[in-house]
Scaffold this active site. Sequence first.
Site, PDB file in Angstrom:
ATOM      1  N   GLY A   6      -4.469  29.076   9.812  1.00 29.18           N
ATOM      2  CA  GLY A   6      -3.583  28.353  10.727  1.00 29.18           C
ATOM      3  C   GLY A   6      -4.384  27.514  11.703  1.00 29.18           C
ATOM      4  O   GLY A   6      -4.018  27.353  12.877  1.00 29.18           O
ATOM      5  N   ALA A   7      -5.505  26.958  11.206  1.00 31.57           N
ATOM      6  CA  ALA A   7      -6.480  26.309  12.099  1.00 31.57           C
ATOM      7  C   ALA A   7      -6.205  24.829  12.334  1.00 31.57           C
ATOM      8  O   ALA A   7      -6.954  24.167  13.039  1.00 31.57           O
ATOM      9  CB  ALA A   7      -7.887  26.484  11.535  1.00 31.57           C
ATOM     10  N   ARG A   9      -3.897  23.423  14.052  1.00 29.61           N
ATOM     11  CA  ARG A   9      -3.445  23.060  15.400  1.00 29.61           C
ATOM     12  C   ARG A   9      -3.290  24.307  16.266  1.00 29.61           C
ATOM     13  O   ARG A   9      -3.532  25.425  15.807  1.00 29.61           O
ATOM     14  CB  ARG A   9      -2.136  22.279  15.323  1.00 29.61           C
ATOM     15  CG  ARG A   9      -1.032  22.995  14.570  1.00 29.61           C
ATOM     16  CD  ARG A   9       0.085  21.994  14.263  1.00 29.61           C
ATOM     17  NE  ARG A   9       1.071  22.505  13.342  1.00 29.61           N
ATOM     18  CZ  ARG A   9       2.215  23.062  13.696  1.00 29.61           C
ATOM     19  NH1 ARG A   9       2.508  23.233  14.966  1.00 29.61           N
ATOM     20  NH2 ARG A   9       3.081  23.484  12.783  1.00 29.61           N
ATOM     21  N   ASP A  56      -1.943  28.475   1.127  1.00 28.00           N
ATOM     22  CA  ASP A  56      -0.868  29.287   1.707  1.00 28.00           C
ATOM     23  C   ASP A  56      -1.385  30.724   1.742  1.00 28.00           C
ATOM     24  O   ASP A  56      -1.664  31.310   0.687  1.00 28.00           O
ATOM     25  CB  ASP A  56       0.367  29.167   0.801  1.00 28.00           C
ATOM     26  CG  ASP A  56       1.522  30.053   1.257  1.00 28.00           C
ATOM     27  OD1 ASP A  56       1.311  30.912   2.143  1.00 28.00           O
ATOM     28  OD2 ASP A  56       2.632  29.886   0.714  1.00 28.00           O
ATOM     29  N   VAL A  57      -1.507  31.294   2.934  1.00 28.15           N
ATOM     30  CA  VAL A  57      -2.106  32.636   3.039  1.00 28.15           C
ATOM     31  C   VAL A  57      -1.260  33.716   2.357  1.00 28.15           C
ATOM     32  O   VAL A  57      -1.748  34.805   2.073  1.00 28.15           O
ATOM     33  CB  VAL A  57      -2.381  33.055   4.515  1.00 28.15           C
ATOM     34  CG1 VAL A  57      -3.433  32.167   5.133  1.00 28.15           C
ATOM     35  CG2 VAL A  57      -1.096  33.068   5.334  1.00 28.15           C
ATOM     36  N   SER A 135       1.247  39.647  18.826  1.00 28.29           N
ATOM     37  CA  SER A 135       2.062  38.958  19.838  1.00 28.29           C
ATOM     38  C   SER A 135       2.686  39.993  20.760  1.00 28.29           C
ATOM     39  O   SER A 135       2.905  41.149  20.358  1.00 28.29           O
ATOM     40  CB  SER A 135       3.198  38.175  19.142  1.00 28.29           C
ATOM     41  OG  SER A 135       4.142  37.715  20.085  1.00 28.29           O
ATOM     42  N   TYR A 147       9.922  38.639  13.115  1.00 25.91           N
ATOM     43  CA  TYR A 147       8.627  38.300  13.730  1.00 25.91           C
ATOM     44  C   TYR A 147       8.058  39.509  14.486  1.00 25.91           C
ATOM     45  O   TYR A 147       6.870  39.831  14.384  1.00 25.91           O
ATOM     46  CB  TYR A 147       8.864  37.124  14.673  1.00 25.91           C
ATOM     47  CG  TYR A 147       7.655  36.547  15.350  1.00 25.91           C
ATOM     48  CD1 TYR A 147       6.787  35.703  14.666  1.00 25.91           C
ATOM     49  CD2 TYR A 147       7.398  36.799  16.698  1.00 25.91           C
ATOM     50  CE1 TYR A 147       5.689  35.137  15.298  1.00 25.91           C
ATOM     51  CE2 TYR A 147       6.315  36.240  17.346  1.00 25.91           C
ATOM     52  CZ  TYR A 147       5.457  35.406  16.644  1.00 25.91           C
ATOM     53  OH  TYR A 147       4.376  34.850  17.281  1.00 25.91           O
ATOM     54  N   LYS A 151       4.612  41.371  13.676  1.00 22.23           N
ATOM     55  CA  LYS A 151       3.524  41.431  14.661  1.00 22.23           C
ATOM     56  C   LYS A 151       3.168  42.874  15.024  1.00 22.23           C
ATOM     57  O   LYS A 151       2.001  43.180  15.314  1.00 22.23           O
ATOM     58  CB  LYS A 151       3.906  40.631  15.914  1.00 22.23           C
ATOM     59  CG  LYS A 151       3.960  39.112  15.687  1.00 22.23           C
ATOM     60  CD  LYS A 151       2.667  38.571  15.113  1.00 22.23           C
ATOM     61  CE  LYS A 151       2.505  37.075  15.289  1.00 22.23           C
ATOM     62  NZ  LYS A 151       1.285  36.558  14.635  1.00 22.23           N
TER      63      LYS A 151
HETATM   64  P1  NAP Z   1       1.501  26.728  15.535  1.00 23.71           P
HETATM   65  O1  NAP Z   1       1.139  25.674  16.512  1.00 23.71           O
HETATM   66  O2  NAP Z   1       2.833  26.677  14.866  1.00 23.71           O
HETATM   67  O3  NAP Z   1       0.342  26.829  14.441  1.00 23.71           O
HETATM   68  C1  NAP Z   1       0.444  27.723  13.359  1.00 23.71           C
HETATM   69  C2  NAP Z   1      -0.325  27.157  12.204  1.00 23.71           C
HETATM   70  O4  NAP Z   1      -0.211  28.086  11.090  1.00 23.71           O
HETATM   71  C3  NAP Z   1       0.249  25.806  11.712  1.00 23.71           C
HETATM   72  O5  NAP Z   1      -0.781  24.852  11.536  1.00 23.71           O
HETATM   73  C4  NAP Z   1       0.922  26.186  10.397  1.00 23.71           C
HETATM   74  O6  NAP Z   1       0.932  25.151   9.444  1.00 23.71           O
HETATM   75  C5  NAP Z   1       0.026  27.305   9.915  1.00 23.71           C
HETATM   76  N1  NAP Z   1       0.676  28.080   8.858  1.00 23.71           N
HETATM   77  C6  NAP Z   1       1.972  28.451   8.791  1.00 23.71           C
HETATM   78  N2  NAP Z   1       2.214  29.098   7.652  1.00 23.71           N
HETATM   79  C7  NAP Z   1       1.040  29.145   6.966  1.00 23.71           C
HETATM   80  C8  NAP Z   1       0.663  29.660   5.697  1.00 23.71           C
HETATM   81  N3  NAP Z   1       1.543  30.284   4.908  1.00 23.71           N
HETATM   82  N4  NAP Z   1      -0.627  29.514   5.294  1.00 23.71           N
HETATM   83  C9  NAP Z   1      -1.523  28.881   6.075  1.00 23.71           C
HETATM   84  N5  NAP Z   1      -1.223  28.360   7.282  1.00 23.71           N
HETATM   85  C10 NAP Z   1       0.044  28.475   7.725  1.00 23.71           C
HETATM   86  O7  NAP Z   1       1.461  28.173  16.226  1.00 23.71           O
HETATM   87  P2  NAP Z   1       0.563  28.772  17.423  1.00 23.71           P
HETATM   88  O8  NAP Z   1       1.431  28.849  18.609  1.00 23.71           O
HETATM   89  O9  NAP Z   1      -0.753  28.114  17.494  1.00 23.71           O
HETATM   90  O10 NAP Z   1       0.416  30.271  16.890  1.00 23.71           O
HETATM   91  C11 NAP Z   1      -0.750  30.769  16.272  1.00 23.71           C
HETATM   92  C12 NAP Z   1      -0.576  32.286  16.105  1.00 23.71           C
HETATM   93  O11 NAP Z   1      -0.362  32.894  17.379  1.00 23.71           O
HETATM   94  C13 NAP Z   1       0.629  32.683  15.241  1.00 23.71           C
HETATM   95  O12 NAP Z   1       0.318  33.787  14.451  1.00 23.71           O
HETATM   96  C14 NAP Z   1       1.672  33.025  16.279  1.00 23.71           C
HETATM   97  O13 NAP Z   1       2.636  33.903  15.757  1.00 23.71           O
HETATM   98  C15 NAP Z   1       0.813  33.666  17.356  1.00 23.71           C
HETATM   99  N6  NAP Z   1       1.390  33.691  18.690  1.00 23.71           N
HETATM  100  C16 NAP Z   1       1.721  32.529  19.337  1.00 23.71           C
HETATM  101  C17 NAP Z   1       2.274  32.605  20.609  1.00 23.71           C
HETATM  102  C18 NAP Z   1       2.659  31.381  21.397  1.00 23.71           C
HETATM  103  O14 NAP Z   1       3.274  31.526  22.470  1.00 23.71           O
HETATM  104  N7  NAP Z   1       2.326  30.171  20.945  1.00 23.71           N
HETATM  105  C19 NAP Z   1       2.484  33.862  21.222  1.00 23.71           C
HETATM  106  C20 NAP Z   1       2.126  35.006  20.522  1.00 23.71           C
HETATM  107  C21 NAP Z   1       1.571  34.921  19.261  1.00 23.71           C
HETATM  108  P3  NAP Z   1       2.182  24.123   9.378  1.00 23.71           P
HETATM  109  O15 NAP Z   1       2.097  23.334  10.629  1.00 23.71           O
HETATM  110  O16 NAP Z   1       1.920  23.307   8.157  1.00 23.71           O
HETATM  111  O17 NAP Z   1       3.403  24.975   9.291  1.00 23.71           O
END
Ligand code: NAP
Length: 246
Positions: A6-7, A9, A56-57, A135, A147, A151
């Site tokens: 998920g790198a 962004r 796709d992971v 999370s 979710y 988590k």
């Molecule tokens: P994000 O901006 O949506 O980034 C997630 C990335 O994961 C996206 O680039 C997405 O690709 C990629 N992804 C999704 N499905 C995938 C798959 N099957 N295989 C490979 N890559 C995949 O989310 P984020 O906020 O940075 O979150 C990163 C992590 O932190 C996640 O696990 C999230 O649950 C966790 N988290 C986030 C928050 C928060 O407040 N932001 C809080 C707690 C935990 P696409 O763009 O192509 O879908």
Amino acid sequence: MAVVTGAARGIGAAIARRLAEDGYDVAALDLDEGACEETAAAVTGCGRRSVAVGADVGDEVAVTRAVERIAAELGPPVALVNNAGIQRDRILSRMTVTEWESVMAVHLRGAFLMCRETQRHMREAMWGRIVNISSTAALGNVGQVNYSAAKAGLQGLTRTLAMELGRHNITVNAVAPGFTITDMTRGTAARVGIDFDEMVASQVSQIAVGRAGEPQDIAQAVSFFLDPRSGFVSGQVLYVAGGPRG
Ligand code: NAP
């Protein structure tokens, strides 16, 4: 070298950059290889080697191929950050099986497959570091039964793998972020029809340090667990949420 899923962004991109600053070569893995190029460039900008990988992971064959390619191009992956994530929020009575399963596939099957394929290299090296991104939702969150379960499941996976892999000098820990400003949280606001700034203000009112998280805040915690000097810390869940959780 380290693999970050998920790198492309958000939090994953910040982790990849931070690990490069720490001295790791980094494979930036996401669904779309092209979307990882910017992160890969940031890593090389830090003087480290990088490769952008599309996979796709949740897909067993894709993960096997991706890890083989990474090992061939950058050397054995001895560090892994399972960060890829999606949300499919809905209250239980309206949640579809597809919404349930797609979240499980990315967070749980994805982490399982990535751990299984990379640990072979870590065991051979007799050294490894794994961090799973959980999370605060693991503690419960209305509208996120899928979710939240995923988590929380990652925390169980973390503790069990810490026990299984410890004798190979591999540590396994989890970082559980609170509200962090990324496309994911922007997407949540858009879905529920709330202005993002209003959402941030509402979240911040419940955060002890009085601000929202930034991706770099989460990367800081991951960096600690991946530090070679952190070898006596394993099976832990660190809440990074601007206040006490857990
Ligand atoms: P994000 O901006 O949506 O980034 C997630 C990335 O994961 C996206 O680039 C997405 O690709 C990629 N992804 C999704 N499905 C995938 C798959 N099957 N295989 C490979 N890559 C995949 O989310 P984020 O906020 O940075 O979150 C990163 C992590 O932190 C996640 O696990 C999230 O649950 C966790 N988290 C986030 C928050 C928060 O407040 N932001 C809080 C707690 C935990 P696409 O763009 O192509 O879908």
